[in-house]
Design a protein around this motif. Structure first.
Motif, PDB file in Angstrom:
ATOM      1  N   THR A   1       4.344   1.646 -17.196  1.00  0.00           N
ATOM      2  CA  THR A   1       4.622   2.179 -15.857  1.00  0.00           C
ATOM      3  C   THR A   1       6.122   2.157 -15.566  1.00  0.00           C
ATOM      4  O   THR A   1       6.769   1.116 -15.765  1.00  0.00           O
ATOM      5  CB  THR A   1       3.895   1.296 -14.803  1.00  0.00           C
TER       6      THR A   1
ATOM      7  N   PHE B   1       4.282   1.657  -9.653  1.00  0.00           N
ATOM      8  CA  PHE B   1       3.058   2.151  -9.004  1.00  0.00           C
ATOM      9  C   PHE B   1       1.802   1.723  -9.770  1.00  0.00           C
ATOM     10  O   PHE B   1       1.702   1.916 -10.977  1.00  0.00           O
ATOM     11  CB  PHE B   1       3.101   3.689  -8.938  1.00  0.00           C
TER      12      PHE B   1
ATOM     13  N   ARG C   1       0.823  -1.221   0.000  1.00  0.00           N
ATOM     14  CA  ARG C   1       0.000   0.000   0.000  1.00  0.00           C
ATOM     15  C   ARG C   1       0.850   1.262   0.000  1.00  0.00           C
ATOM     16  O   ARG C   1       1.863   1.350   0.692  1.00  0.00           O
ATOM     17  CB  ARG C   1      -0.864   0.025   1.262  1.00  0.00           C
ATOM     18  N   THR C   2       0.454   2.242  -0.815  1.00  0.00           N
ATOM     19  CA  THR C   2       1.083   3.560  -0.790  1.00  0.00           C
ATOM     20  C   THR C   2      -0.031   4.572  -1.073  1.00  0.00           C
ATOM     21  O   THR C   2      -1.178   4.170  -1.285  1.00  0.00           O
ATOM     22  CB  THR C   2       2.226   3.637  -1.827  1.00  0.00           C
TER      23      THR C   2
ATOM     24  N   PRO D   1      -2.343   2.334  -9.604  1.00  0.00           N
ATOM     25  CA  PRO D   1      -3.402   3.096  -8.931  1.00  0.00           C
ATOM     26  C   PRO D   1      -4.484   2.178  -8.364  1.00  0.00           C
ATOM     27  O   PRO D   1      -4.656   1.051  -8.834  1.00  0.00           O
ATOM     28  CB  PRO D   1      -3.984   3.972 -10.049  1.00  0.00           C
TER      29      PRO D   1
ATOM     30  N   GLY E   1      -2.608   4.112  -4.087  1.00  0.00           N
ATOM     31  CA  GLY E   1      -2.423   2.869  -4.845  1.00  0.00           C
ATOM     32  C   GLY E   1      -1.462   1.904  -4.193  1.00  0.00           C
ATOM     33  O   GLY E   1      -1.429   1.780  -2.966  1.00  0.00           O
ATOM     34  N   TRP E   2      -0.647   1.253  -5.034  1.00  0.00           N
ATOM     35  CA  TRP E   2       0.188   0.145  -4.582  1.00  0.00           C
ATOM     36  C   TRP E   2       1.550   0.202  -5.270  1.00  0.00           C
ATOM     37  O   TRP E   2       1.642   0.635  -6.431  1.00  0.00           O
ATOM     38  CB  TRP E   2      -0.493  -1.182  -4.943  1.00  0.00           C
ATOM     39  N   LEU E   3       2.576  -0.261  -4.570  1.00  0.00           N
ATOM     40  CA  LEU E   3       3.897  -0.389  -5.187  1.00  0.00           C
ATOM     41  C   LEU E   3       4.203  -1.867  -5.361  1.00  0.00           C
ATOM     42  O   LEU E   3       4.082  -2.656  -4.417  1.00  0.00           O
ATOM     43  CB  LEU E   3       4.969   0.252  -4.301  1.00  0.00           C
TER      44      LEU E   3
ATOM     45  N   ASP F   1       9.333  -1.083  -7.422  1.00  0.00           N
ATOM     46  CA  ASP F   1       8.505   0.057  -7.001  1.00  0.00           C
ATOM     47  C   ASP F   1       7.625   0.578  -8.144  1.00  0.00           C
ATOM     48  O   ASP F   1       7.500   1.789  -8.331  1.00  0.00           O
ATOM     49  CB  ASP F   1       9.388   1.195  -6.460  1.00  0.00           C
TER      50      ASP F   1
END
Ligand SMILES: Cc1cc2nc3c(=O)[nH]c(=O)nc-3n(C[C@H](O)[C@H](O)[C@H](O)COP(=O)(O)OP(=O)(O)OC[C@H]3O[C@@H](n4cnc5c(N)ncnc54)[C@H](O)[C@@H]3O)c2cc1C
Length: 386
Positions: free
Chosen positions: A202, A228, A152-153, A230, A156-158, A226
């Motif tokens: 990405t 990303f 989680r970031t 969304p 979104g997500w890494l 890393d």
């Protein structure tokens, strides 16, 4: 043992024949225009963007999907005919086939509406290519051991980790990836994986080629550092991807592409043996054609059951198991029968070239899309035998 296993008697309906003629006429036109050579299967299918767009223009990609997403709302049996004709003609379908067969249906079920409205019509127009990011070093058959992590970031997500054997990743606009969002639980080792829509442009995604024995570049290693994703690219339930995996499998496993991948060697053998094969060749050929006919009846049956809303997962697995073993053995069988071919036949060189290629791709046929052993495990479980 359960008594649920069944193959409904099914013949392709009338409207399929008209469609078949239309598809054949289109393919003949493409061959005449030099788009592809049906007799050069040995050169592989590198994909052809303009061809995929013309197929999309005919309404033959996503043809069973709702009209609002660009589909035609036609039947699975009509789609069957299109797939069959394209495969037999060795037409270059690489760029659109995965999206048509499996990624699109998953998006229809699990993507947010605005994502569907954006991507599905583009698939139907033959404009986008999809890859499937499931296997990892150390988790192929056992998908639930996947380690590539989504953390989680903000917004979104890494993603971090490595996928492997990813067909088409080097050509793909998108991947449907399976990533670990939580550890498995004691009660459920399948818990903790989530499906994502990955935009392959990405930053943080590196694609390294893996070459086949043929020398062709079909699949890849895909490294995420890393990268990303969304929130609106999460497909379905977070941690619950295992609930989403099964219903599409019958589509993925039961199509004509599951027994026709080396079909061209049979065609070439028929040409080489000519209209009056000797008795032994005729017997060998007859046996192969009878087996092929049986496989096709089973495959049509599964597609008919899918059309009527059933979920013939076990029957689909049986088609893939028998189909891939058959198409894998076909080159060796054809080579034996080719011993009876007169040395001076005109297509001898083509037959040899096709056989050499088919022999080199044969080992992969019982691995891609689920190995024979794993399929037999599924079948045994479905029959209540384990
Ligand atoms: C041409 C090709 C294209 C592919 N494309 C993709 C792709 O686009 N995307 C993707 O994610 N993957 C892709 N794959 C990977 C494919 O899905 C895996 O190779 C396959 O699932 C097997 O996994 P593995 O290679 O890790 O072998 P393993 O799972 O390690 O299996 C090794 C051997 O053990 C056997 N085995 C494993 N588990 C069991 C069991 N429970 N019971 C009995 N026997 C078992 C297997 O049958 C096999 O013989 C592709 C593979 C090929 C060959």
């Amino acid at each position: 043992m359960t008594t649920d296993l069944r193959f409904d008697q099914m013949r392709l309906p009338e409207e399929c024949e008209a469609l078949r003629q239309e598809v054949r006429a289109f393919l003949a036109q493409e061959v005449a225009a030099g788009t592809f050579d049906p007799d050069r299967a040995a050169h592989g299918d590198g994909g052809n963007p303009a061809f995929s767009r013309r197929v999309g223009g005919k309404g033959w990609i996503g043809m069973t999907w709702p009209k609002k997403y660009g589909g035609q709302e036609r039947s699975f049996l009509e789609r069957y005919v299109v797939t069959e004709e394209f495969r037999v003609a060795n037409a270059p379908v690489r760029l659109h086939f995965v999206a048509d067969r499996q990624s699109g249906p998953i998006l229809i079920k699990y993507a947010p509406e605005h994502v569907k409205m954006d991507i599905l019509p583009r698939i139907c127009r033959g404009e986008v290519c999809f890859a499937i990011g499931m296997s990892e070093p150390g988790s192929g058959s056992d998908l639930f051991a996947a380690k590539t992590k989504a953390t989680r970031t903000d917004g979104g997500w890494l993603i971090n980790g490595t996928k492997i054997w990813t067909s088409n990743a080097h050509l793909a606009d998108y991947m449907l990836g399976l990533f670990r969002t939580s550890p498995p639980t004691k009660e459920n080792r399948r818990h903790g994986l989530t499906q994502f829509l990955v935009d392959m442009k990405t930053p943080g995604i590196t694609i390294n080629p893996i070459y086949q024995m043929t020398g062709l570049h079909d699949f890849n290693e895909v490294v995420f550092e890393d990268a990303f994703m969304p929130d609106d690219h999460v497909l379905g339930e977070i941690d619950g991807a295992w609930k989403q995996a099964t219903s599409e499998l019958a589509y993925e496993r039961s199509g004509p592409e599951r027994f026709l991948e080396t079909f061209y060697v049979l065609i070439e053998l028929v040409r080489a043996l000519g209209p009056k094969p000797d008795l032994r060749s005729a017997e060998g050929l007859g046996r192969l054609v009878a087996q092929l006919h049986t496989l096709r009846r089973m495959s049509v049956s599964v597609n008919g059951m899918l059309q009527s809303g059933k979920e013939p997962v076990v029957e689909g697995s049986i088609v893939k198991d028998l189909g891939t073993v058959w198409e894998q053995k076909l080159p060796a069988r054809v080579r034996e029968l080719a011993a009876f071919v007169e040395p001076e036949v005109t297509n001898r060189a083509t037959l040899e070239e096709q056989l050499a290629f088919a022999t080199t791709i044969a080992p992969k046929l019982t691995i891609q899309g689920g190995t024979t052993e794993v399929l037999r495990g599924i079948i045994a479980r479905g029959l209540g035998l384990r």
